[in-house]
Write a protein that holds these residues in place. Structure first.
Motif, short mmCIF file in Angstrom:
data_model
loop_
_atom_site.label_atom_id
_atom_site.label_comp_id
_atom_site.label_asym_id
_atom_site.label_seq_id
_atom_site.Cartn_x
_atom_site.Cartn_y
_atom_site.Cartn_z
N GLY A 182 5.73 46.01 -9.20
CA GLY A 182 4.47 45.43 -8.75
C GLY A 182 3.85 46.20 -7.61
O GLY A 182 2.63 46.41 -7.57
N THR A 183 4.69 46.64 -6.66
CA THR A 183 4.19 47.41 -5.53
C THR A 183 3.63 48.75 -5.97
O THR A 183 2.55 49.17 -5.52
N ALA A 184 4.38 49.44 -6.85
CA ALA A 184 3.91 50.74 -7.34
C ALA A 184 2.60 50.58 -8.13
O ALA A 184 1.68 51.39 -7.97
N SER A 185 2.51 49.56 -8.95
CA SER A 185 1.29 49.31 -9.72
C SER A 185 0.12 49.03 -8.79
O SER A 185 -1.01 49.49 -9.02
N TYR A 186 0.38 48.28 -7.72
CA TYR A 186 -0.67 48.00 -6.74
C TYR A 186 -1.18 49.30 -6.12
O TYR A 186 -2.39 49.53 -6.01
N ASN A 187 -0.25 50.17 -5.73
CA ASN A 187 -0.64 51.44 -5.10
C ASN A 187 -1.36 52.36 -6.07
O ASN A 187 -2.12 53.24 -5.64
N LEU A 188 -1.12 52.17 -7.36
CA LEU A 188 -1.82 52.94 -8.38
C LEU A 188 -3.13 52.28 -8.81
O LEU A 188 -3.78 52.72 -9.74
N LYS A 189 -3.49 51.18 -8.12
CA LYS A 189 -4.72 50.43 -8.40
C LYS A 189 -4.70 49.76 -9.77
O LYS A 189 -5.75 49.43 -10.32
N ARG A 190 -3.50 49.51 -10.31
CA ARG A 190 -3.38 48.78 -11.57
C ARG A 190 -3.08 47.32 -11.22
O ARG A 190 -1.96 46.85 -11.33
N PHE A 191 -4.10 46.65 -10.78
CA PHE A 191 -3.92 45.34 -10.17
C PHE A 191 -3.46 44.27 -11.15
O PHE A 191 -2.69 43.39 -10.79
N ASN A 192 -3.96 44.33 -12.38
CA ASN A 192 -3.52 43.34 -13.37
C ASN A 192 -2.03 43.47 -13.65
O ASN A 192 -1.32 42.48 -13.76
N ASP A 193 -1.56 44.73 -13.78
CA ASP A 193 -0.13 44.95 -14.00
C ASP A 193 0.67 44.46 -12.79
O ASP A 193 1.70 43.81 -12.93
N SER A 194 0.17 44.80 -11.60
CA SER A 194 0.86 44.38 -10.38
C SER A 194 0.98 42.86 -10.32
O SER A 194 2.05 42.32 -10.01
N LEU A 195 -0.11 42.17 -10.63
CA LEU A 195 -0.10 40.71 -10.59
C LEU A 195 0.91 40.13 -11.57
O LEU A 195 1.61 39.16 -11.26
N GLY A 196 1.01 40.74 -12.75
CA GLY A 196 1.97 40.26 -13.74
C GLY A 196 3.40 40.39 -13.26
O GLY A 196 4.20 39.43 -13.37
N PHE A 197 3.76 41.55 -12.72
CA PHE A 197 5.12 41.75 -12.21
C PHE A 197 5.44 40.80 -11.06
O PHE A 197 6.50 40.17 -11.02
N LEU A 198 4.51 40.68 -10.13
CA LEU A 198 4.76 39.87 -8.94
C LEU A 198 4.80 38.38 -9.26
O LEU A 198 5.60 37.64 -8.67
N ASN A 199 3.95 37.94 -10.17
CA ASN A 199 3.98 36.53 -10.56
C ASN A 199 5.32 36.17 -11.19
O ASN A 199 5.87 35.09 -10.94
#
Length: 601
Positions: A182-199
């Motif tokens: 989730g953190t890596a996806s956030y830093n890559l600006k892939r916010f939907n992916d990040s939200l999925g992992f973190l949720n």
């Protein structure tokens, strides 16, 4: 509007100056210990994690400042090769695996860790949980040292997740893998992916807490890290209200009380916790409480002999809180003290002058503010080749201050300079759309509407490439395009842009968000200008209903919207009556020109 632009230009991230890294270090230590548990054939289930995290003699009894702490213990116990049967073509001598693990655990630098991993990887089956935990360790280390290779971090996180999440169970190792991805996806600006992992990480943590695992293993520090990242991700997606819920959850975790019990009132960890609470209160815009935590944190750090950048950053943050509270003189006095502690050519000194300029701007002391900004720009100009990303971020903030002083030309000049720098930094391409959008907006404000439209159109395309077509930033750009087309007396084109903006904002912000409502109002106005009163009435009614849902807090807005609705009804009724009259006259005229049957005989 300037606040909205700053939110977009910063990528929508909540300003979280203190990362809470001492919590993350505990996660990394626990990852190594879980790896050890597998090596000694203890069950890796979450029920054993409390003993692994808190009961191991290898854990430090008195945590130190992360800045002075080397990479946490990554001890990997050795076991006979027979404990891990391998296919014959990959089986090694009994001591080989132990030697490889010793090399891996002894690695202290990033190069040593990355070079030691392939040998360990080759000695284990692709689905071996020890390999998954090793991937997790490498990924967490890269995240810990703030590596900019976010793709590599994501690769390690996803690989760890695939290995560790074989049965869909609930374990802390899966939580850490999800957090890393989730953190890596956030830093890559892939916010939907990040939200999925973190949720999903959050759901697992909630399950672990509901099962009572927190009696054995304290999941709150990990939950805190996940909640903070969720807040950042949701803010980046424009979901500000949802982000505030996550920040509130951070407060509920009461990390400060945990450390009070374990370490006493005046430990460095308590100081860190107070800084963390300061960040949360700032995100919630409860600035008085943020200032209280900042002052208590500084007091503890001074009593513990902590100085340097930690204390300096706390003082700078205190000045920023003073500005948020409208205490500009206090902010300036604090910043003057900080300036004396900085090097003449340091980035910290330059940022201090930016904050000082902000305070002076709010006091309408524009000449003094501009002098501060000139000093700051002089320092940043020398840093352009060294830290281009940081310089661009600073230039954007400085531009906003020049805009607030109505010095649009200087603001545009700085932004164009920033854009030229960004084109040479591949990893910062996602920022290009933000900067172009800002340039377009300022060109519009200075009457250069046609040029502004070109910039805004280009910005929208770049933003869609980087963040997807439904990102709230794209919606704001379309909204500004609509305003520009209205200025050019092109209401049909404006209506198209406002409609696109509203569709995006309905999804990303929600139909009752203030900015969504204002866009709907602009759409109603555009249709009114076109004479399409039926459509104008439809959207104006949506505006009224949306403001009504806000209750007493939007009383004035509701009254204004209702007034527009009544005016539209009168216009629509008057227009309809005129049309009916004209049609009737036309029919009467045609009837008069046609001879009647009686007249034909």
């Amino acid at each position: 509007m300037r606040d909205l632009l700053q939110t977009i230009l910063s990528g929508g991230r909540v300003s979280l100056g203190f990362p809470g890294s001492h919590y993350l270090s505990a996660m990394r230590r626990a990852a190594a210990l879980v790896f050890s548990s597998l090596a000694t054939k203890r069950s890796p289930s979450s029920r054993n994690l409390s003993r692994l995290l808190h009961g191991s003699p290898s854990l430090p009894q008195s945590p130190r400042l992360i800045s002075s702490q080397r990479w946490p213990s990554r001890a990997l116990q050795t076991v006979p090769d027979a404990a891990f049967p391998l296919p014959s073509h990959r089986r090694r001598r009994p001591n080989d695996l132990a030697d490889l693990k010793k090399i891996f655990e002894a690695a202290s630098t990033t190069d040593e860790i990355l070079s030691g991993f392939p040998a360990l990887e080759a000695s284990l089956d692709p689905g071996d949980k020890r390999l998954g935990l090793a991937c997790l360790e490498v990924g967490l280390h890269l995240d810990f040292i703030e590596s900019e290779d976010h793709e590599k971090i994501l690769t390690f996180g996803l690989r760890a997740l695939r290995i560790l999440d074989v049965d869909g169970g609930t374990s802390m190792s899966v939580v850490w893998a999800l957090y890393l991805a989730g953190t890596a996806s956030y830093n890559l600006k892939r916010f939907n992916d990040s939200l999925g992992f973190l949720n999903r990480a959050n759901r697992i943590l909630n399950t672990l807490e509901s099962e009572g695992i927190d009696d054995e293993f304290d999941v709150r520090p990990v939950s805190h890290a996940v909640q903070m990242r969720l807040a950042n991700t949701k803010t980046a997606m424009g979901k500000r209200e949802e982000a505030l819920v996550n920040l509130r959850r951070c407060l509920d975790l009461k990390a400060l009380e945990i450390h009070k019990v374990q370490l006493g009132q005046n430990s460095v960890e308590v100081a860190h916790d107070r800084r963390l609470l300061e960040v949360i209160y700032t995100g919630l815009e409860e600035h008085d409480k943020a200032m209280e935590q900042n002052q208590l944190s500084q007091k503890i750090m001074k009593s513990c002999g902590v100085g340097g950048s930690d204390l300096l950053n706390a003082e700078i943050d205190a000045a920023k809180i003073h500005i948020a509270l409208g205490k500009y003189d206090e902010a300036i006095n604090t910043l003057k003290g900080v300036v004396e502690q900085t090097d003449c050519e340091s980035e910290t000194r330059a940022l201090v002058f930016v904050s000082m300029a902000k305070a002076l701007c709010n006091q309408n002391k524009f000449p003094d503010a501009k002098r501060c900004l000139e000093i700051s720009c002089g320092i940043f100009e020398k840093k352009e080749s060294v830290s281009p990303g940081k310089v661009v971020e600073a230039y954007v903030e400085i531009s906003s201050l020049y805009e607030s002083m109505n010095d649009f030309e200087t603001a545009i000049c700085l932004l164009k300079r920033s854009f030229a720098m960004l084109e040479k930094i591949p990893q910062e391409q996602h920022v290009e759309g933000h900067v172009l959008a800002y340039i377009g907006w300022l060109l519009f404000l200075t009457g250069k509407v046609a040029q502004g439209i070109l910039c805004l159109e280009s910005a929208a395309e770049r933003m869609k490439e980087s963040f997807g077509p439904k990102h709230f930033g794209v919606g704001y750009i379309y909204n500004n395009l609509g305003a520009a087309y209205m200025e050019m007396d092109r209401p049909q084109s404006a209506a198209q842009m406002f409609a696109l903006a509203k569709d995006i904002m309905d999804v990303s912000l929600g139909p009752h968000h203030a900015d969504t409502i204002e866009t709907c109002q602009s759409l109603a106005n555009a249709y009114k200008t076109m004479g399409s009163y039926a459509l104008a009435l439809e959207f104006q009614q949506q505006v009224v209903d949306a403001w009504r849902s806000h209750g007493s807090s939007a009383k004035d807005e509701l009254e204004e919207a209702a007034k527009h609705l009544e005016e539209l009804k009168k216009k629509a009724f008057g227009s309809l009556t005129e049309e009916v009259i004209q049609e009737a006259l036309s029919l009467a005229s045609r009837n008069d020109s046609v001879p009647s049957k009686d007249g034909q005989h």
